[in-house]
Design a protein around this motif. Structure first.
Motif, PDB file in Angstrom:
ATOM      1  N   LEU A  91       0.071 -39.486 -27.871  1.00  0.00           N
ATOM      2  CA  LEU A  91      -0.506 -39.691 -29.200  1.00  0.00           C
ATOM      3  C   LEU A  91       0.286 -40.750 -29.959  1.00  0.00           C
ATOM      4  N   THR A  92      -0.352 -41.305 -30.961  1.00  0.00           N
ATOM      5  CA  THR A  92       0.336 -42.218 -31.859  1.00  0.00           C
ATOM      6  C   THR A  92      -0.179 -41.999 -33.272  1.00  0.00           C
ATOM      7  N   THR A  93       0.701 -42.240 -34.218  1.00  0.00           N
ATOM      8  CA  THR A  93       0.282 -42.236 -35.610  1.00  0.00           C
ATOM      9  C   THR A  93      -0.125 -43.660 -35.955  1.00  0.00           C
ATOM     10  N   GLY A  94      -1.101 -43.800 -36.782  1.00  0.00           N
ATOM     11  CA  GLY A  94      -1.449 -45.106 -37.334  1.00  0.00           C
ATOM     12  C   GLY A  94      -1.892 -46.157 -36.343  1.00  0.00           C
ATOM     13  N   ILE A  95      -1.927 -47.375 -36.858  1.00  0.00           N
ATOM     14  CA  ILE A  95      -2.429 -48.534 -36.126  1.00  0.00           C
ATOM     15  C   ILE A  95      -1.289 -49.517 -35.907  1.00  0.00           C
ATOM     16  N   HIS A  96      -1.209 -50.065 -34.727  1.00  0.00           N
ATOM     17  CA  HIS A  96      -0.160 -51.020 -34.383  1.00  0.00           C
ATOM     18  C   HIS A  96      -0.641 -52.459 -34.554  1.00  0.00           C
ATOM     19  N   GLY A  97       0.311 -53.397 -34.530  1.00  0.00           N
ATOM     20  CA  GLY A  97      -0.008 -54.818 -34.583  1.00  0.00           C
ATOM     21  C   GLY A  97      -0.050 -55.402 -35.984  1.00  0.00           C
ATOM     22  N   LEU A  98      -0.257 -54.565 -36.982  1.00  0.00           N
ATOM     23  CA  LEU A  98      -0.391 -55.071 -38.346  1.00  0.00           C
ATOM     24  C   LEU A  98       0.901 -55.709 -38.852  1.00  0.00           C
ATOM     25  N   SER A  99       2.034 -55.101 -38.556  1.00  0.00           N
ATOM     26  CA  SER A  99       3.306 -55.661 -39.012  1.00  0.00           C
ATOM     27  C   SER A  99       3.575 -57.016 -38.353  1.00  0.00           C
TER      28      SER A  99
ATOM     29  N   ASP B  66       6.211 -51.781 -36.381  1.00  0.00           N
ATOM     30  CA  ASP B  66       5.150 -51.004 -37.016  1.00  0.00           C
ATOM     31  C   ASP B  66       5.654 -49.649 -37.507  1.00  0.00           C
ATOM     32  N   TYR B  67       6.692 -49.134 -36.892  1.00  0.00           N
ATOM     33  CA  TYR B  67       7.295 -47.862 -37.279  1.00  0.00           C
ATOM     34  C   TYR B  67       6.306 -46.703 -37.292  1.00  0.00           C
ATOM     35  N   GLU B  68       5.418 -46.710 -36.323  1.00  0.00           N
ATOM     36  CA  GLU B  68       4.555 -45.561 -36.092  1.00  0.00           C
ATOM     37  C   GLU B  68       5.255 -44.669 -35.076  1.00  0.00           C
ATOM     38  N   LEU B  69       4.836 -43.415 -35.002  1.00  0.00           N
ATOM     39  CA  LEU B  69       5.391 -42.509 -34.001  1.00  0.00           C
ATOM     40  C   LEU B  69       4.532 -42.537 -32.751  1.00  0.00           C
ATOM     41  N   VAL B  70       5.182 -42.420 -31.604  1.00  0.00           N
ATOM     42  CA  VAL B  70       4.516 -42.313 -30.309  1.00  0.00           C
ATOM     43  C   VAL B  70       5.129 -41.086 -29.649  1.00  0.00           C
ATOM     44  N   PHE B  71       4.282 -40.151 -29.202  1.00  0.00           N
ATOM     45  CA  PHE B  71       4.798 -38.871 -28.718  1.00  0.00           C
ATOM     46  C   PHE B  71       3.796 -38.217 -27.783  1.00  0.00           C
ATOM     47  N   SER B  72       4.210 -37.132 -27.167  1.00  0.00           N
ATOM     48  CA  SER B  72       3.279 -36.380 -26.316  1.00  0.00           C
ATOM     49  C   SER B  72       3.334 -34.907 -26.677  1.00  0.00           C
ATOM     50  N   LEU B  73       2.188 -34.267 -26.481  1.00  0.00           N
ATOM     51  CA  LEU B  73       2.066 -32.834 -26.744  1.00  0.00           C
ATOM     52  C   LEU B  73       1.179 -32.208 -25.673  1.00  0.00           C
ATOM     53  N   PRO B  74       1.332 -30.895 -25.452  1.00  0.00           N
ATOM     54  CA  PRO B  74       0.383 -30.201 -24.580  1.00  0.00           C
ATOM     55  C   PRO B  74      -1.039 -30.374 -25.140  1.00  0.00           C
ATOM     56  N   LYS B  75      -2.037 -30.292 -24.256  1.00  0.00           N
ATOM     57  CA  LYS B  75      -3.430 -30.608 -24.619  1.00  0.00           C
ATOM     58  C   LYS B  75      -3.940 -29.876 -25.860  1.00  0.00           C
ATOM     59  N   VAL B  76      -3.790 -28.569 -25.905  1.00  0.00           N
ATOM     60  CA  VAL B  76      -4.340 -27.798 -27.030  1.00  0.00           C
ATOM     61  C   VAL B  76      -3.689 -28.233 -28.341  1.00  0.00           C
ATOM     62  N   TRP B  77      -2.381 -28.372 -28.320  1.00  0.00           N
ATOM     63  CA  TRP B  77      -1.648 -28.788 -29.517  1.00  0.00           C
ATOM     64  C   TRP B  77      -2.095 -30.194 -29.936  1.00  0.00           C
ATOM     65  N   ALA B  78      -2.209 -31.096 -28.968  1.00  0.00           N
ATOM     66  CA  ALA B  78      -2.629 -32.471 -29.263  1.00  0.00           C
ATOM     67  C   ALA B  78      -4.010 -32.510 -29.899  1.00  0.00           C
ATOM     68  N   HIS B  79      -4.944 -31.755 -29.327  1.00  0.00           N
ATOM     69  CA  HIS B  79      -6.304 -31.737 -29.867  1.00  0.00           C
ATOM     70  C   HIS B  79      -6.330 -31.150 -31.286  1.00  0.00           C
ATOM     71  N   ASN B  80      -5.577 -30.070 -31.488  1.00  0.00           N
ATOM     72  CA  ASN B  80      -5.531 -29.450 -32.814  1.00  0.00           C
ATOM     73  C   ASN B  80      -4.950 -30.414 -33.852  1.00  0.00           C
TER      74      ASN B  80
ATOM     75  N   ASP C 253      -5.178 -34.080 -38.496  1.00  0.00           N
ATOM     76  CA  ASP C 253      -4.554 -35.262 -39.089  1.00  0.00           C
ATOM     77  C   ASP C 253      -5.269 -36.517 -38.597  1.00  0.00           C
ATOM     78  N   LYS C 254      -6.010 -37.147 -39.461  1.00  0.00           N
ATOM     79  CA  LYS C 254      -6.808 -38.334 -39.091  1.00  0.00           C
ATOM     80  C   LYS C 254      -5.958 -39.575 -38.881  1.00  0.00           C
ATOM     81  N   ASN C 255      -4.633 -39.484 -39.069  1.00  0.00           N
ATOM     82  CA  ASN C 255      -3.722 -40.587 -38.777  1.00  0.00           C
ATOM     83  C   ASN C 255      -3.087 -40.444 -37.397  1.00  0.00           C
ATOM     84  N   VAL C 256      -3.522 -39.454 -36.632  1.00  0.00           N
ATOM     85  CA  VAL C 256      -2.986 -39.211 -35.288  1.00  0.00           C
ATOM     86  C   VAL C 256      -4.103 -39.445 -34.277  1.00  0.00           C
TER      87      VAL C 256
END
Length: 179
Positions: free
Chosen positions: A9-17, A125-139, A144-147
């Motif tokens: 997963l990632t927060t936000g949009i990259h490339g803008l900075s 860009d200072y966005e977060l990049v991370f991983s989560l188990p499927k259920v947690w990621a989907h939830n 959060d519409k920024n994820v």
């Protein structure tokens, strides 16, 4: 702490900075696309004043489906989206598979190889990049519409591939360097 089977997963949009930096410093960039004023202003703002998501941690904890999980793999994209994913893959000894179509881009972001390189290798860009188990990621991505879910980790040599093999040529770009 990333594991095979987890969603990237990632927060936000990259490339803008990157674009904001190039505009502010009058650096030549691919001028085949016309940039609208909204994208220019948003990019300069992202470069000059990056913002945090104040509810991210609250939303992350609120959507945790398994309270026993105490660690997740996470980094920021200050060195670019590609570098962040590569660092997570190496540290976790997993292979990252990205879905190009799921990667969020600004609605006015131009198409083309040069623009994809700005996006993936831009940095700062200072966005977060991370991983989560499927259920947690989907939830979390529902709440959060920024994820955004952009791929998954699998077993294999630490590396990055695109689900669409035609996009793998992007991975030959030059990673961002601060200095």
């Amino acid at each position: 702490a990333c594991k095979a089977g987890e969603i990237i997963l990632t927060t936000g949009i990259h490339g803008l900075s990157k674009l904001g930096f190039m505009i502010q410093n009058k650096i030549n960039f691919d001028k085949t696309a016309s940039l609208n004023e909204r994208l220019i202003n948003k990019s300069v703002q992202k470069f000059c004043r990056p913002q945090v998501y104040p509810n991210f941690l609250k939303n992350l904890l609120k959507t945790r489906s398994n309270k026993k999980i105490k660690r997740i793999g996470c980094t920021d994209s200050s060195d670019g989206l590609f570098q962040a994913i590569q660092d997570l893959a190496k540290a976790s000894k997993c292979k990252a598979i990205l879905n190009y179509e799921r990667i969020p881009k600004d609605k006015d972001w131009p198409n083309g190889d040069a623009w994809d390189k700005y996006y993936f290798f831009g940095g700062e860009d200072y966005e977060l990049v991370f991983s989560l188990p499927k259920v947690w990621a989907h939830n979390l991505s529902k709440l959060d519409k920024n994820v955004y879910e952009i791929g998954y980790f699998t077993n294999g040599k630490p590396s990055i591939e695109f689900k669409d093999n035609n996009k793998n040529k992007l991975l030959k770009g030059i990673p961002f360097k601060h200095f």
